[in-house]
Every structure is written in structure tokens, then in C-alpha cells.
Write a protein that holds these residues in place. Structure first.
Motif, PDB file in Angstrom:
ATOM      1  N   CYS A  70       8.126  12.199 -10.781  1.00  0.00           N
ATOM      2  CA  CYS A  70       8.790  11.543 -10.328  1.00  0.00           C
ATOM      3  C   CYS A  70      10.593  11.707 -10.597  1.00  0.00           C
ATOM      4  CB  CYS A  70       9.049   9.554 -10.929  1.00  0.00           C
ATOM      5  SG  CYS A  70       7.348   9.483  -9.633  1.00  0.00           S
ATOM      6  N   THR A 125      11.224  14.211  -8.819  1.00  0.00           N
ATOM      7  CA  THR A 125      12.514  14.146  -7.402  1.00  0.00           C
ATOM      8  C   THR A 125      13.587  13.072  -7.800  1.00  0.00           C
ATOM      9  OG1 THR A 125      10.297  13.733  -6.910  1.00  0.00           O
ATOM     10  CG2 THR A 125      11.838  12.363  -5.248  1.00  0.00           C
ATOM     11  N   LEU A 127       9.373  16.862  -4.052  1.00  0.00           N
ATOM     12  CA  LEU A 127       7.867  16.455  -3.904  1.00  0.00           C
ATOM     13  C   LEU A 127       6.344  16.307  -3.609  1.00  0.00           C
ATOM     14  CD1 LEU A 127       8.156  13.701  -0.466  1.00  0.00           C
ATOM     15  CD2 LEU A 127       7.851  13.297  -2.933  1.00  0.00           C
ATOM     16  N   TRP A 153       3.066  10.288  -2.610  1.00  0.00           N
ATOM     17  CA  TRP A 153       4.360  10.122  -2.985  1.00  0.00           C
ATOM     18  C   TRP A 153       4.411  11.372  -1.663  1.00  0.00           C
ATOM     19  CZ3 TRP A 153       5.780   5.918  -3.811  1.00  0.00           C
ATOM     20  CH2 TRP A 153       5.431   4.410  -4.848  1.00  0.00           C
ATOM     21  N   ALA A 154       3.738  12.720  -2.110  1.00  0.00           N
ATOM     22  CA  ALA A 154       3.854  13.864  -1.004  1.00  0.00           C
ATOM     23  C   ALA A 154       3.547  13.665   0.493  1.00  0.00           C
ATOM     24  CB  ALA A 154       3.288  15.082  -1.267  1.00  0.00           C
TER      25      ALA A 154
END
Length: 418
Positions: free
Chosen positions: A78, A81, A99, A110-111
Motif C-alpha cells: 500500500c 500505491t 498495483l 487491491w490489484a
């Protein structure tokens, strides 16, 4: 037990239909009065949960000054990101590229394609702002022991820290487990072979030398959060072998500790948005988790910050499709989410009208939704043939959440990478 007819009437009276974000505004206005808005999800693989949480988050950020998003994800991935959306020096050309840092299973959490447009919006929103005014995106989960240890070593090497050798010793201790931290848990629990002493030595030394790490605020936060993840992950993996309830508590307590550290970085009146599964953001005391001695983020944040500073919104669906794995580590696939079982919370919401709706719980209607009812929860591992046996959590809905958003039909999100 809830009388079905009475519950249906209560839903018909207090639920509001919505077909757009504008029609959710009464809920959003109420939620925005808290410093922390907790946005749930009934699954980790539903497109609409992600896209609607993104729209709600945009509204809270642009209209109410919320400063960061904390998610059920690993800090190191994260943070990559976060660097992308804040425009820090990095090698990423797009949100999709950023990602790609999510490599640990289940990477699709999350991807996924639904995250791309939201992250690009955040990057655009941050452009031209001072560093202290940029919106952050942070992971607060506990799993990243190996990745966080690697980040610590790399950072200490880069700044030529006196703690580098201690960090290398700790990292070397973990290396034989080849990122299979369950193996570490077995070794530590049953064979008294662990890395606890090396880890404590490193963390104590870093604490005593903390003044040298405070030249760059966000770099300092990154180091603190990786150190916190390593410390609590070691405890988590050690405990999970013998005590599921205690390891769960370590994980959620870590999430709240991480949230507190992030809040401190953004200032004394920080306002944050938390994206996690319903099982984390809905108060554990309103479920059968409490009987097992388990706590969660929803409970702990209410206790820590006060009920008026936390607004928890559960999300659910009646039927559709979802991305999940048949077993842990198996490739993600699209699966059917069958119609909710009769008598469940989701079935009752459907019975009161086959459309999207929301309910805000308050003193006037609290008692109407406070009886125990089955409430669907789907994780990253899912088998719809056995859903009726283990995917409904006995819950007192109006005690578990401050509000609930029901999406009648939903579809699986779109993973970016296989």
C-alpha cells in the motif's frame, strides 16, 4: 428470534431506496460528523462494494476534508500505491503499474480494475497540493513480516544506519522459512526456534536511535509502520498455530494500533476512512465472536475514540457473483453467490423490495433491528455449496453497525493480474 413479518415492516418503514450517490447524502452527512468512517464489505471480491466505497470516499475527501484511507492490506504494498498517488519519486507510470506491487495472495483484493480509476482520481486530487495536504492510502494489516523486514533492511542500508547489522541479523534469522511464515509459527511454537530475541534487539536499538530517523516525516512513518508490522506479525504467526481467537485479536489490535500511528501522522484532528470486511468493521460484541473472546476493529475503535467519533457502515448483497479461491492460495475464480437463505438479514432486505437500499440506525429504530439474525459473510476462500453451513454470522445488526447499505444484485470484481 425475529418475527419475519415485523422485520419486513421495519425495513419497509426505515430503509430508503437509492439509485445514485446523491440519494445517499443523508447517510453521508451523518457519517461525516465522525472522525473515522468504517466502510465494510460482505465479500473481498465484489465489484460494487469497491466502486461504491470509492464514490463515498471521494465525497468524504472532497466535501468533508477526510485525509487518508486505511485498508485491509499490507503496509509495504500500500505504501507503493501511496507514493504513486502522492506523486513521490517512483518508477510507476500508472495506477495499474503501482498495483503490481501487490504480489501476496489474495492479490486481487487491491490489484483489481475497480481500484484503478479511484487511485487515478486520488493522484489527480493530490496534484498541486502541499505534501502535508495530500490524501494518503495506507495498509493496516499484519501479514507482511517478510516484506516489512526487507523494507527495514533496505532503508537502514540507504541511510547508513548504525542499526543495519542488527536488522541483517534479524532478517537472516527469518530467511530459512522462505516467506512461509506459517512454518515459522510451527517452529517457534513447538520447537522453541524463533527470532524473537533478534527482533527485540533490533527494535530496541531503533527506538534508542529514533532521532536519526525523523528527518523525513513520511519516511519516518514508513519505518515505524514496517517495524510495527514486523513486531506484531511475529506474534501473530507464533500464536495462529495454537489459538485462532488470540491470533485474530492480535491482528485486529494491530490494525487499530496502525490506524492510530497513521492518524498521528496526519494531525491531532485527523479524519480517516477505513475499508475492511464487515467482520472487522462491524462491532464484534454484536456477534457470536464475543462468545469466543474475540474483538475487532469496529469494537476497538469505538472503545478507543468514542462511539460519536466512529461511524460504521456495513455492506451486503442478496445475490450475484464474486471473486474468491476454492482453497487458500488457489487461483482466483468467478463464483456464483446464491440467493440469501430464508430468514437471513439479506433475505429480509430483499423481501422488503428487490432494489438497493440503506438504513440508518438510531435511537428511534434501534430496537427494531437488535434481535439476532444470520448475516452473510464471504471471505477470500469460498464454496457456495456449503454457504448455509458457515457463511452466516449471528448478528444484532443495529448494534453491529451505525448504518447498512444493501445492494440487491452484484458482480465479481476484475483482477488485474492472474
Amino acid at each position: 428470534m425475529i418475527k419475519t413479518m415485523d422485520l419486513t415492516k421495519a425495513i419497509l418503514k426505515h430503509a430508503k431506496r437509492f439509485d445514485s450517490l446523491e440519494e445517499l447524502e443523508p447517510l453521508l452527512q451523518q457519517a461525516s460528523q465522525a472522525n473515522y468512517v468504517l466502510l465494510g464489505e460482505a465479500t473481498h471480491g465484489t465489484s460494487e462494494f469497491y466502486s461504491l466505497r470509492a464514490e463515498i470516499s471521494k465525497w468524504l475527501i472532497s466535501k468533508k476534508g477526510f485525509q487518508f484511507i486505511a485498508v485491509e492490506g499490507d503496509w509495504p504494498s500500500c505504501y507503493e500505491t501511496n507514493r504513486y498517488i502522492k506523486g513521490y519519486k517512483n518508477s510507476y507510470s500508472s495506477a495499474t503499474d503501482a498495483l503490481s506491487s501487490f504480489k501476496r495472495w489474495p492479490s486481487w483484493m487491491w490489484a483489481n480494475a475497480e481500484m484503478v480509476s479511484f487511485l487515478e482520481w486520488l493522484k489527480h486530487y493530490n496534484s498541486g497540493k502541499e505534501a502535508t495536504d495530500k490524501i494518503g492510502f495506507h495498509g493496516i494489516d499484519v501479514y507482511s513480516l517478510w516484506e516489512s523486514m526487507s523494507e527495514i533492511v533496505d532503508y537502514l542500508k540507504r541511510i547508513e544506519s548504525p542499526d543495519l547489522e542488527k536488522a541483517k541479523e534479524a532478517f537472516t534469522c527469518f530467511e530459512p522459512y522462505h516467506k512461509e511464515m506459517q512454518m515459522y509459527g510451527v517452529s517457534a511454537t513447538f520447537y522453541a526456534q524463533d527470532c524473537f530475541e533478534e527482533l527485540v534487539t533490533l527494535l530496541e536499538s531503533m527506538h534508542s536511535n529514533r532521532s536519526i530517523y525523523e528527518k523525513d516525516a513520511e519516511a519516518d512513518l514508513n519505518l515505524k509502520m514496517n517495524a510495527l508490522a514486523v513486531e506484531n506479525a511475529e506474534s501473530y504467526y507464533r500464536t495462529m498455530v495454537t489459538n485462532d481467537s488470540e491470533s485474530w485479536n492480535i491482528r485486529d489490535e494491530h490494525m487499530v494500533e496502525a490506524l492510530d500511528q497513521i492518524s498521528n501522522y496526519y494531525g491531532p484532528n485527523a479524519k480517516g476512512i477505513i475499508w475492511e470486511h464487515n467482520t472487522h468493521i462491524g462491532d464484534a460484541r454484536a456477534t457470536d465472536m464475543a462468545e469466543e473472546g474475540m474483538v475487532n476493529v469496529g469494537q476497538l475503535t469505538r472503545e478507543k475514540y468514542g462511539v460519536n467519533q466512529v461511524y460504521s457502515i456495513g455492506f451486503g448483497t442478496y445475490e450475484g457473483t464474486v471473486i474468491a479461491g476454492e482453497k487458500w492460495g488457489k487461483q482466483a475464480q468467478k463464483m456464483d453467490v446464491p440467493k440469501a437463505i430464508t430468514g437471513s438479514w439479506e433475505a429480509e432486505l430483499h423481501q422488503a423490495g428487490a432494489f438497493d437500499k440503506f438504513i440508518m440506525f438510531n435511537k428511534a429504530n434501534h430496537s427494531l433491528f437488535s434481535e439476532v439474525i444470520g448475516h452473510r459473510a464471504i471471505g477470500v476462500v469460498y464454496n457456495n455449496q456449503y454457504e448455509h453451513l458457515g457463511n452466516y454470522v449471528p448478528s444484532r445488526i443495529s448494534e453491529r453497525y451505525d448504518a447498512f447499505i444493501h445492494l440487491e444484485q452484484t458482480k465479481a470484481l476484475t483482477p488485474l493480474f492472474n
